[in-house]
Enzyme design. Structure first.
Site, PDB file in Angstrom:
ATOM      1  N   THR A 134      21.276  62.589 -12.385  1.00  0.00           N
ATOM      2  CA  THR A 134      21.966  62.463 -11.108  1.00  0.00           C
ATOM      3  C   THR A 134      23.020  63.551 -10.936  1.00  0.00           C
ATOM      4  O   THR A 134      23.529  64.091 -11.927  1.00  0.00           O
ATOM      5  CB  THR A 134      22.636  61.070 -11.039  1.00  0.00           C
ATOM      6  OG1 THR A 134      23.576  61.053  -9.979  1.00  0.00           O
ATOM      7  CG2 THR A 134      23.394  60.731 -12.328  1.00  0.00           C
ATOM      8  N   ASP A 135      23.387  63.810  -9.684  1.00  0.00           N
ATOM      9  CA  ASP A 135      24.489  64.758  -9.428  1.00  0.00           C
ATOM     10  C   ASP A 135      25.845  64.150  -9.793  1.00  0.00           C
ATOM     11  O   ASP A 135      26.843  64.863  -9.892  1.00  0.00           O
ATOM     12  CB  ASP A 135      24.486  65.209  -7.961  1.00  0.00           C
ATOM     13  CG  ASP A 135      24.651  64.076  -6.949  1.00  0.00           C
ATOM     14  OD1 ASP A 135      24.679  62.893  -7.351  1.00  0.00           O
ATOM     15  OD2 ASP A 135      24.734  64.378  -5.738  1.00  0.00           O
ATOM     16  N   GLU A 136      25.868  62.812 -10.017  1.00  0.00           N
ATOM     17  CA  GLU A 136      27.160  62.157 -10.258  1.00  0.00           C
ATOM     18  C   GLU A 136      27.782  62.582 -11.587  1.00  0.00           C
ATOM     19  O   GLU A 136      28.969  62.375 -11.809  1.00  0.00           O
ATOM     20  CB  GLU A 136      27.005  60.628 -10.177  1.00  0.00           C
ATOM     21  CG  GLU A 136      26.481  60.215  -8.811  1.00  0.00           C
ATOM     22  CD  GLU A 136      26.566  58.729  -8.505  1.00  0.00           C
ATOM     23  OE1 GLU A 136      27.410  58.037  -9.059  1.00  0.00           O
ATOM     24  OE2 GLU A 136      25.751  58.281  -7.669  1.00  0.00           O
ATOM     25  N   TYR A 160      28.771  54.413 -14.961  1.00  0.00           N
ATOM     26  CA  TYR A 160      27.386  54.823 -14.678  1.00  0.00           C
ATOM     27  C   TYR A 160      27.215  56.320 -14.929  1.00  0.00           C
ATOM     28  O   TYR A 160      26.348  56.735 -15.706  1.00  0.00           O
ATOM     29  CB  TYR A 160      27.008  54.485 -13.224  1.00  0.00           C
ATOM     30  CG  TYR A 160      25.767  55.221 -12.740  1.00  0.00           C
ATOM     31  CD1 TYR A 160      24.518  54.974 -13.295  1.00  0.00           C
ATOM     32  CD2 TYR A 160      25.851  56.194 -11.727  1.00  0.00           C
ATOM     33  CE1 TYR A 160      23.380  55.666 -12.867  1.00  0.00           C
ATOM     34  CE2 TYR A 160      24.728  56.880 -11.293  1.00  0.00           C
ATOM     35  CZ  TYR A 160      23.489  56.618 -11.868  1.00  0.00           C
ATOM     36  OH  TYR A 160      22.375  57.308 -11.446  1.00  0.00           O
ATOM     37  N   LYS A 164      25.036  58.417 -17.803  1.00  0.00           N
ATOM     38  CA  LYS A 164      23.979  59.385 -17.480  1.00  0.00           C
ATOM     39  C   LYS A 164      24.310  60.743 -18.094  1.00  0.00           C
ATOM     40  O   LYS A 164      23.439  61.441 -18.602  1.00  0.00           O
ATOM     41  CB  LYS A 164      23.817  59.524 -15.950  1.00  0.00           C
ATOM     42  CG  LYS A 164      23.240  58.316 -15.249  1.00  0.00           C
ATOM     43  CD  LYS A 164      21.821  57.958 -15.671  1.00  0.00           C
ATOM     44  CE  LYS A 164      20.784  58.963 -15.206  1.00  0.00           C
ATOM     45  NZ  LYS A 164      19.391  58.489 -15.496  1.00  0.00           N
TER      46      LYS A 164
HETATM   47  P1  NAD Z   1      16.588  51.369  -9.999  1.00  0.00           P
HETATM   48  O1  NAD Z   1      17.794  50.628 -10.469  1.00  0.00           O
HETATM   49  O2  NAD Z   1      16.014  51.064  -8.655  1.00  0.00           O
HETATM   50  O3  NAD Z   1      15.394  51.193 -11.043  1.00  0.00           O
HETATM   51  C1  NAD Z   1      15.582  51.252 -12.423  1.00  0.00           C
HETATM   52  C2  NAD Z   1      14.317  50.724 -13.100  1.00  0.00           C
HETATM   53  O4  NAD Z   1      14.507  50.808 -14.522  1.00  0.00           O
HETATM   54  C3  NAD Z   1      14.027  49.247 -12.794  1.00  0.00           C
HETATM   55  O5  NAD Z   1      12.652  49.071 -12.520  1.00  0.00           O
HETATM   56  C4  NAD Z   1      14.406  48.522 -14.074  1.00  0.00           C
HETATM   57  O6  NAD Z   1      13.665  47.337 -14.289  1.00  0.00           O
HETATM   58  C5  NAD Z   1      14.095  49.589 -15.113  1.00  0.00           C
HETATM   59  N1  NAD Z   1      14.855  49.388 -16.353  1.00  0.00           N
HETATM   60  C6  NAD Z   1      16.179  49.154 -16.476  1.00  0.00           C
HETATM   61  N2  NAD Z   1      16.506  49.007 -17.774  1.00  0.00           N
HETATM   62  C7  NAD Z   1      15.361  49.186 -18.482  1.00  0.00           C
HETATM   63  C8  NAD Z   1      15.055  49.185 -19.864  1.00  0.00           C
HETATM   64  N3  NAD Z   1      15.996  48.968 -20.787  1.00  0.00           N
HETATM   65  N4  NAD Z   1      13.775  49.414 -20.247  1.00  0.00           N
HETATM   66  C9  NAD Z   1      12.803  49.638 -19.315  1.00  0.00           C
HETATM   67  N5  NAD Z   1      13.047  49.632 -18.001  1.00  0.00           N
HETATM   68  C10 NAD Z   1      14.303  49.421 -17.580  1.00  0.00           C
HETATM   69  O7  NAD Z   1      16.985  52.903 -10.123  1.00  0.00           O
HETATM   70  P2  NAD Z   1      16.547  54.139  -9.211  1.00  0.00           P
HETATM   71  O8  NAD Z   1      17.465  54.247  -8.060  1.00  0.00           O
HETATM   72  O9  NAD Z   1      15.095  54.088  -8.990  1.00  0.00           O
HETATM   73  O10 NAD Z   1      16.894  55.345 -10.197  1.00  0.00           O
HETATM   74  C11 NAD Z   1      15.920  55.843 -11.120  1.00  0.00           C
HETATM   75  C12 NAD Z   1      16.527  56.985 -11.896  1.00  0.00           C
HETATM   76  O11 NAD Z   1      16.944  58.025 -11.016  1.00  0.00           O
HETATM   77  C13 NAD Z   1      17.777  56.579 -12.692  1.00  0.00           C
HETATM   78  O12 NAD Z   1      17.718  57.219 -13.946  1.00  0.00           O
HETATM   79  C14 NAD Z   1      18.930  57.107 -11.863  1.00  0.00           C
HETATM   80  O13 NAD Z   1      20.029  57.438 -12.677  1.00  0.00           O
HETATM   81  C15 NAD Z   1      18.311  58.351 -11.248  1.00  0.00           C
HETATM   82  N6  NAD Z   1      18.862  58.770  -9.947  1.00  0.00           N
HETATM   83  C16 NAD Z   1      18.995  57.860  -8.942  1.00  0.00           C
HETATM   84  C17 NAD Z   1      19.476  58.297  -7.694  1.00  0.00           C
HETATM   85  C18 NAD Z   1      19.580  57.328  -6.530  1.00  0.00           C
HETATM   86  O14 NAD Z   1      20.056  57.729  -5.456  1.00  0.00           O
HETATM   87  N7  NAD Z   1      19.133  56.092  -6.645  1.00  0.00           N
HETATM   88  C19 NAD Z   1      19.823  59.631  -7.501  1.00  0.00           C
HETATM   89  C20 NAD Z   1      19.681  60.537  -8.572  1.00  0.00           C
HETATM   90  C21 NAD Z   1      19.180  60.088  -9.785  1.00  0.00           C
HETATM   91  P1  TYD Z   2      25.663  53.709  -3.262  1.00  0.00           P
HETATM   92  O1  TYD Z   2      24.463  53.497  -2.401  1.00  0.00           O
HETATM   93  O2  TYD Z   2      26.127  52.593  -4.138  1.00  0.00           O
HETATM   94  O3  TYD Z   2      25.413  55.038  -4.114  1.00  0.00           O
HETATM   95  P2  TYD Z   2      26.462  55.883  -5.064  1.00  0.00           P
HETATM   96  O4  TYD Z   2      27.671  55.087  -5.293  1.00  0.00           O
HETATM   97  O5  TYD Z   2      25.653  56.076  -6.295  1.00  0.00           O
HETATM   98  O6  TYD Z   2      26.732  57.164  -4.317  1.00  0.00           O
HETATM   99  O7  TYD Z   2      26.856  54.097  -2.316  1.00  0.00           O
HETATM  100  C1  TYD Z   2      26.799  55.222  -1.461  1.00  0.00           C
HETATM  101  C2  TYD Z   2      28.169  55.373  -0.836  1.00  0.00           C
HETATM  102  O8  TYD Z   2      28.400  54.255   0.030  1.00  0.00           O
HETATM  103  C3  TYD Z   2      29.305  55.365  -1.841  1.00  0.00           C
HETATM  104  O9  TYD Z   2      30.306  56.283  -1.406  1.00  0.00           O
HETATM  105  C4  TYD Z   2      29.831  53.941  -1.792  1.00  0.00           C
HETATM  106  C5  TYD Z   2      29.582  53.551  -0.352  1.00  0.00           C
HETATM  107  N1  TYD Z   2      29.316  52.128  -0.104  1.00  0.00           N
HETATM  108  C6  TYD Z   2      30.014  51.444   0.880  1.00  0.00           C
HETATM  109  O10 TYD Z   2      30.894  51.998   1.575  1.00  0.00           O
HETATM  110  N2  TYD Z   2      29.728  50.118   1.088  1.00  0.00           N
HETATM  111  C7  TYD Z   2      28.786  49.466   0.354  1.00  0.00           C
HETATM  112  O11 TYD Z   2      28.571  48.243   0.565  1.00  0.00           O
HETATM  113  C8  TYD Z   2      28.052  50.182  -0.649  1.00  0.00           C
HETATM  114  C9  TYD Z   2      27.011  49.515  -1.488  1.00  0.00           C
HETATM  115  C10 TYD Z   2      28.349  51.533  -0.839  1.00  0.00           C
END
Ligand code: NAD
Ligand code: TYD
Length: 374
Positions: A134-136, A160, A164
């Site tokens: 992630t970019d975070e 988090y 990562k």
């Molecule tokens: P998500 O929370 O929707 O899905 C995570 C999945 O991992 C779930 O299916 C869960 O059951 C599985 N999981 C959790 N713990 C596990 C374990 N111990 N063993 C096997 N499976 C397990 O997450 P997401 O949003 O799909 O993110 C996927 C990846 O992309 C993550 O690594 C996250 O850090 C990265 N990412 C997410 C975003 C975003 O905007 N959501 C952006 C950049 C990177």
């Molecule tokens: P989120 O979807 O949780 O992603 P991340 O924290 O990983 O960027 O949140 C996106 C942005 O929205 C973040 O700045 C937090 C804000 N946010 C709210 O303002 N209200 C909400 O209920 C949630 C879930 C997030």
């Protein structure tokens, strides 16, 4: 032909990646390993469930022996690692699971990959461990700072992002020390179908449909850089196919938005859909504000997130120039598709918003006292 092990493939991005990959590479075999936590849902994989080249394994990435067995039995040459605890708010209230899955779990996969691919020589030269990050990990930006590049120093601020960051360093170390063939991608915020409704965009859509408040943390001026999930899948594909071993690639689409502006945009889109399609009022009789074309009246400013990062922005020059990557969707097209998907898939989101999720949400929103001017 490749055999892929996709961890976390029942989650939001993993499932979208599997759908994309199995369409793009129908000859490949895909094995999903997922622990089915609250965020994982087998139904997310329904579009590929009947495909004879698809296998699901319910298991934990921390189970190194299981991972080794999967690598051997399915002759896996490519591991794409999505599995993680991914919600910042949950990492603030309960960081332990993030350390366990994101750090220990990633290390478990690296150990298994090293053992089978390097020590036992299965695909010794021709294997790939792709780590999805992630970019975070780069921390937060001031309004005029340049966007995060691959050389921006890591400065994670939440449990988090710290977990990562630790996993990214372990992946790097296994390349440098043992010669494991790794690549890493660091992507900005994703949105699209199958997004668990605790994250901002699906939360806002589903709350409008329940006529519930739309919680905006703090002043709503925090900025995120949004990418449609299928464009993330295409970015990972570019890194797997063309990326240099040991390298990290930022994936993003230069699409920075303040939270409050996104929420306003979603309200306007949902209102528009309700006025265009009269049947929606029958399908969602609870959605009184949307029916009255006043979804934005639900916007509610709430207490800010602890340690809330102010701005994220991705500099995608390296993936653009080196891999020829660029996203296909604009925010307008991607967001419209996403709103339409949630309007058409209430069975999916009602099923995932079960009792345990609801009680977690209730807990979160017992803090709606405003600490900024509304
Ligand atoms: P998500 O929370 O929707 O899905 C995570 C999945 O991992 C779930 O299916 C869960 O059951 C599985 N999981 C959790 N713990 C596990 C374990 N111990 N063993 C096997 N499976 C397990 O997450 P997401 O949003 O799909 O993110 C996927 C990846 O992309 C993550 O690594 C996250 O850090 C990265 N990412 C997410 C975003 C975003 O905007 N959501 C952006 C950049 C990177
Ligand atoms: P989120 O979807 O949780 O992603 P991340 O924290 O990983 O960027 O949140 C996106 C942005 O929205 C973040 O700045 C937090 C804000 N946010 C709210 O303002 N209200 C909400 O209920 C949630 C879930 C997030």
């Amino acid at each position: 032909m490749s055999n892929l092990l996709v961890t976390g493939g029942a989650g939001f991005i993993g499932a979208n990646f599997v759908h994309y990959w199995m369409k793009a590479y129908p000859e490949d075999n895909v094995i999903v390993l997922d622990a089915l936590t609250y965020a994982g849902n087998k139904a997310n994989l329904n579009p590929v469930a009947e495909n004879p080249n698809f296998v699901f394994c319910h298991g934990d990435i921390c189970d190194t022996v299981l991972v080794e067995t999967l690598l051997r039995e399915h002759q896996v040459d490519t591991l794409v690692h999505f599995a993680a605890e991914s919600h910042v708010d949950r990492s603030i209230t309960g960081p332990d699971a993030f350390i366990e899955t994101n750090i220990i779990g990633t290390h478990s996969l690296l150990k298994a990959a090293k053992k089978v691919w390097l020590d036992e020589s299965l695909h010794k030269e021709n294997h790939r461990f792709h780590h999805v990050s992630t970019d975070e990990v780069y921390g937060t930006l001031e309004p005029n700072d340049p966007a995060f590049s691959e050389t921006t120093p890591y400065a994670p601020n939440s449990p988090y992002s710290a977990s990562k960051a630790a996993s990214d360093h372990l992946v790097r170390a296994y390349h440098h020390t043992y010669g494991l063939n790794v690549t890493t991608s660091n992507c900005s915020n994703n949105y699209g179908p199958y997004h668990f409704p605790e994250k901002l965009i699906p939360l806002v859509i589903t709350n409008i449909l329940h006529d519930k408040p739309l919680p905006i943390y703090g002043d709503g001026q925090q900025i995120r850089d949004w990418l449609y999930v299928e464009d993330h899948a295409r970015g990972i594909e570019s890194v797997i196919k063309k990326g240099r071993l040991g390298e990290c690639y930022n994936i993003g689409g230069i699409n920075e938005w303040a939270n409050i502006d996104i929420v306003q945009e979603i309200c306007a889109m949902v209102d528009e859909e309700f006025s265009r399609d009269q049947k929606l009022a029958e399908t969602y009789p609870e959605a009184k504000s949307a029916i009255a074309a006043q979804s934005d009246s639900l916007i509610t400013f709430v207490k800010d997130r602890a340690g809330h990062d102010r701005r994220y922005a991705i500099d995608p020059v390296k993936s653009n120039t080196e891999l020829g990557y660029s996203p296909k969707e604009t925010f307008a097209t991607g967001l419209r598709k996403t709103v339409a998907w949630y309007l058409n898939n209430q069975d999916w989101w009602r099923a995932v918003m079960d009792g345990s999720y609801q009680s977690w949400v209730e807990e979160q929103y017992q803090i709606p006292e405003t600490d900024v001017g509304v």
